[in-house]
Enzyme design. Structure first.
Site, PDB file in Angstrom:
ATOM      1  CD  GLN A   1      -9.942  25.198  -4.066  1.00 34.64           C
ATOM      2  OE1 GLN A   1      -9.994  25.212  -5.283  1.00 34.64           O
ATOM      3  NE2 GLN A   1      -8.800  25.079  -3.400  1.00 34.64           N
TER       4      GLN A   1
ATOM      5  CB  THR B   1     -40.252  25.195  34.001  1.00 39.49           C
ATOM      6  OG1 THR B   1     -40.653  25.383  35.355  1.00 39.49           O
ATOM      7  CG2 THR B   1     -41.473  24.862  33.158  1.00 39.49           C
ATOM      8  CG  HIS B   2     -36.771  27.567  35.824  1.00 40.39           C
ATOM      9  ND1 HIS B   2     -36.172  28.753  35.487  1.00 40.39           N
ATOM     10  CD2 HIS B   2     -38.107  27.777  35.668  1.00 40.39           C
ATOM     11  CE1 HIS B   2     -37.093  29.645  35.163  1.00 40.39           C
ATOM     12  NE2 HIS B   2     -38.280  29.069  35.254  1.00 40.39           N
TER      13      HIS B   2
ATOM     14  CB  SER C   1     -15.740   2.419  31.579  1.00 40.18           C
ATOM     15  OG  SER C   1     -14.502   2.591  32.240  1.00 40.18           O
TER      16      SER C   1
ATOM     17  CE1 TYR D   1     -14.729  29.901  -7.463  1.00 37.34           C
ATOM     18  CE2 TYR D   1     -12.628  30.871  -8.102  1.00 37.34           C
ATOM     19  CZ  TYR D   1     -13.338  29.876  -7.468  1.00 37.34           C
ATOM     20  OH  TYR D   1     -12.686  28.850  -6.830  1.00 37.34           O
TER      21      TYR D   1
ATOM     22  CG  ASN E   1     -19.776   5.435  29.910  1.00 36.38           C
ATOM     23  OD1 ASN E   1     -20.310   5.608  31.001  1.00 36.38           O
ATOM     24  ND2 ASN E   1     -18.508   5.143  29.763  1.00 36.38           N
TER      25      ASN E   1
ATOM     26  CE  LYS F   1     -15.355  22.833  -3.965  1.00 40.08           C
ATOM     27  NZ  LYS F   1     -15.698  24.235  -4.298  1.00 40.08           N
TER      28      LYS F   1
ATOM     29  CG  ASN G   1     -14.816  30.944 -12.135  1.00 42.24           C
ATOM     30  OD1 ASN G   1     -14.002  30.141 -11.686  1.00 42.24           O
ATOM     31  ND2 ASN G   1     -14.505  32.194 -12.440  1.00 42.24           N
TER      32      ASN G   1
ATOM     33  CD  GLU H   1     -21.342  10.908  27.103  1.00 44.18           C
ATOM     34  OE1 GLU H   1     -20.868  11.470  28.095  1.00 44.18           O
ATOM     35  OE2 GLU H   1     -21.060   9.732  26.798  1.00 44.18           O
TER      36      GLU H   1
ATOM     37  CB  SER I   1      -9.951  21.878  -4.245  1.00 47.78           C
ATOM     38  OG  SER I   1     -10.217  21.991  -5.635  1.00 47.78           O
TER      39      SER I   1
ATOM     40  CE  LYS J   1     -19.767   5.281  34.004  1.00 48.83           C
ATOM     41  NZ  LYS J   1     -18.639   6.216  33.889  1.00 48.83           N
TER      42      LYS J   1
HETATM   43  N1  ARG Z   1     -11.516  24.213  -7.345  1.00 52.86           N
HETATM   44  C1  ARG Z   1     -12.215  25.412  -7.556  1.00 52.86           C
HETATM   45  C2  ARG Z   1     -13.276  25.604  -6.465  1.00 52.86           C
HETATM   46  O1  ARG Z   1     -13.519  24.724  -5.753  1.00 52.86           O
HETATM   47  C3  ARG Z   1     -12.884  25.401  -8.895  1.00 52.86           C
HETATM   48  C4  ARG Z   1     -13.050  26.742  -9.530  1.00 52.86           C
HETATM   49  C5  ARG Z   1     -11.719  27.301  -9.833  1.00 52.86           C
HETATM   50  N2  ARG Z   1     -11.822  28.446 -10.662  1.00 52.86           N
HETATM   51  C6  ARG Z   1     -10.738  29.194 -10.937  1.00 52.86           C
HETATM   52  N3  ARG Z   1     -10.902  30.177 -11.724  1.00 52.86           N
HETATM   53  N4  ARG Z   1      -9.574  28.922 -10.398  1.00 52.86           N
HETATM   54  O2  ARG Z   1     -13.810  26.654  -6.290  1.00 52.86           O
END
Ligand code: ARG
Length: 458
Positions: free
Chosen positions: A322, A155-156, A277, A317, A285, A325, A110, A290, A23, A283
């Site tokens: 993961q 309205t509407h 455009s 956990y 825009n 995020k 964790n 949008e 990650s 144009k």
């Molecule tokens: N990269 C992991 C996450 O975003 C960190 C925690 C990983 N924990 C584990 N026991 N593998 O959640």
């Protein structure tokens, strides 16, 4: 470089699995929070006797060096750097030697990731709130400048009753007040320290978790280690607040797009906030609006994605977490561009009162004509019916209801008098609605004052 957890494995991880599992590409942005958390953890371990004061200082210096390397772009990722936590610890140990290996005592990724992510989300809420305030300020300033300019209210999407531009614009201010409350709530939810929860069962070292929480600026320490590593409620709260904000901005954008069409022509977007455009030279825009409307889709989607990820998880956990995020980072990144763009759109927006006035046709006053009869003692339902006939007569004779003769009106209902013309003006209709939240100049002024007070700008 061996992995931090490589001891029990006889074979290396398959390359495909490494890519799937890692990650670092998206969580490196947690490095500041990860380093802050690690420094506080090292300090806490002086009290437990795991680290000497000197060792903690060495670790602090090493961590600051890692921070500087990442911030300046000189940090190099090594094979085995799975995520921000392993990358920071690996580099720390390279810099300070084996004492770096003491840092992870009694801690797990964790509780570490939950801590980092909460710290990050708290700051993110603060950033969104600051940009939201700027937009709210722009709305108030624009509303005040054109508080009394009349236009049709819908309205509407059909002509209903007259309103004023200031009143209409403030209708998009109040939803943002509620959005700000939702971000404050998300911040309050994130304000709990999971550090010291370990992998799931707590830490076996005598860490003062309350002091640790305070050191990191958290309001409290989490009361249950399993829940501490498991809960992403704060992230869902952030995404709900983002989804609602996105939805509100999308509605504002949609209506401004409509109002900027040739058919309406109520507003003109500034050249700096519109685009052209490649084919049609004439144009202009409203791409800014949008995109604001379009991006609300991903803001809503991120909430659903996270809730779906969370719903089937067993306790503590699981690696599914993961996935928490990226939606939050993406929502934040988009809000941090949508909000300033919308502020710019509003700050530079030109309104065209003459185009609004051209649409103020007499039927918008039909309710006031009914109210006129009510004030002369007629029950509203009967008045409604009588005015319905007036409107019909106007349509049949192709005459605006303001120009029908008193005799013609009296033929429909005897309570109509010669003073009807006084009632049938836009100014009169606006001014009648004096109750709080209405269109009368004094009610709009009261509303503006309340909005300013709320923003602390009065
Ligand atoms: N990269 C992991 C996450 O975003 C960190 C925690 C990983 N924990 C584990 N026991 N593998 O959640």
């Amino acid at each position: 470089m061996t992995k931090l957890w490589g001891g029990r494995f006889a074979k290396p991880t398959a390359e495909l699995v490494r890519q799937f599992n890692d990650s670092l590409r998206f969580d490196l942005r947690l490095y500041n929070e990860d380093i802050d958390g690690s420094k506080a953890w090292a300090t806490a371990h002086v009290a437990t006797g795991v680290l000497t004061a000197d060792e903690a200082v060495t670790i602090h210096h090493g961590l600051e060096q890692v921070r500087a390397e990442i911030a300046s772009g000189t940090f190099t990722v090594a094979a085995g750097d799975e995520d921000v936590h392993t990358a920071v610890e690996r580099r720390l140990t390279e810099l300070v030697g084996s004492v770096g290996g003491k840092l992870h005592t009694g801690r797990s990724r964790n509780d570490q990731v939950a801590t980092d992510f909460r710290l990050w989300t708290k700051r993110a809420c603060g950033d969104v709130l600051a940009h939201l305030r700027t937009l709210q300020h722009a709305l108030i300033t624009h509303a005040e400048a054109h508080a009394a300019v009349p236009l049709p209210g819908y309205t509407h999407l059909q002509h209903a009753q007259p309103v004023t531009w200031g009143h209409w614009l403030l209708s998009h201010f109040w939803p943002l007040v509620r959005d700000a409350q939702r971000f404050e709530q998300a911040l309050a939810q994130a304000d709990e320290s999971p550090l010291g929860a370990g992998a799931l069962a707590g830490t076996a070292f005598p860490i003062d978790r309350a002091a640790l929480a305070a050191e990191l600026g958290f309001g409290r320490a989490s009361p249950n280690s399993l829940d501490a590593v498991s809960s992403r409620d704060f992230a869902a709260d952030f995404l709900y607040a983002s989804a609602m904000l996105g939805l509100h901005l999308s509605r504002l954008a949609e209506q401004l797009i409509l109002f900027s069409t040739t058919e309406f022509g109520f507003v003109r977007l500034d050249d700096a906030y519109s685009t052209g455009s490649s084919l049609m030279p004439q144009k202009k825009n409203p791409d800014t609006l949008e995109l604001t409307r379009g991006k609300s889709g991903r803001l809503l989607g991120h909430l659903l994605a996270l809730l779906t990820t969370l719903k089937g998880l067993p306790s503590s956990y699981d690696k599914d977490l993961q996935e928490d995020k990226e939606p939050v980072f993406d929502a934040y990144d988009n809000l941090l561009i949508i909000l300033p763009v919308m502020s710019g759109v509003i700050e530079t927006l030109t309104i065209r009162p003459e185009r609004m006035a051209a649409q103020l046709e007499p039927n918008l006053l039909a309710t006031d004509l009914a109210d006129y009869l009510v004030k002369r003692g007629l029950p509203f339902r009967e008045a409604h019916h009588a005015v319905g006939e007036v409107v019909q007569l106007g349509e049949q004779t192709n005459t605006p209801i303001t120009e029908l003769s008193t005799a013609a009106l009296q033929a429909i209902h005897p309570l109509f008098g010669a003073d009807v013309a006084e009632v049938l003006t836009v100014e009169y209709a606006l001014a009648q609605r004096r109750a709080t939240g209405g269109t009368a100049p004094e009610a709009v002024a009261e509303q503006l004052a309340a909005a300013k007070k709320l923003l602390g700008s009065a």
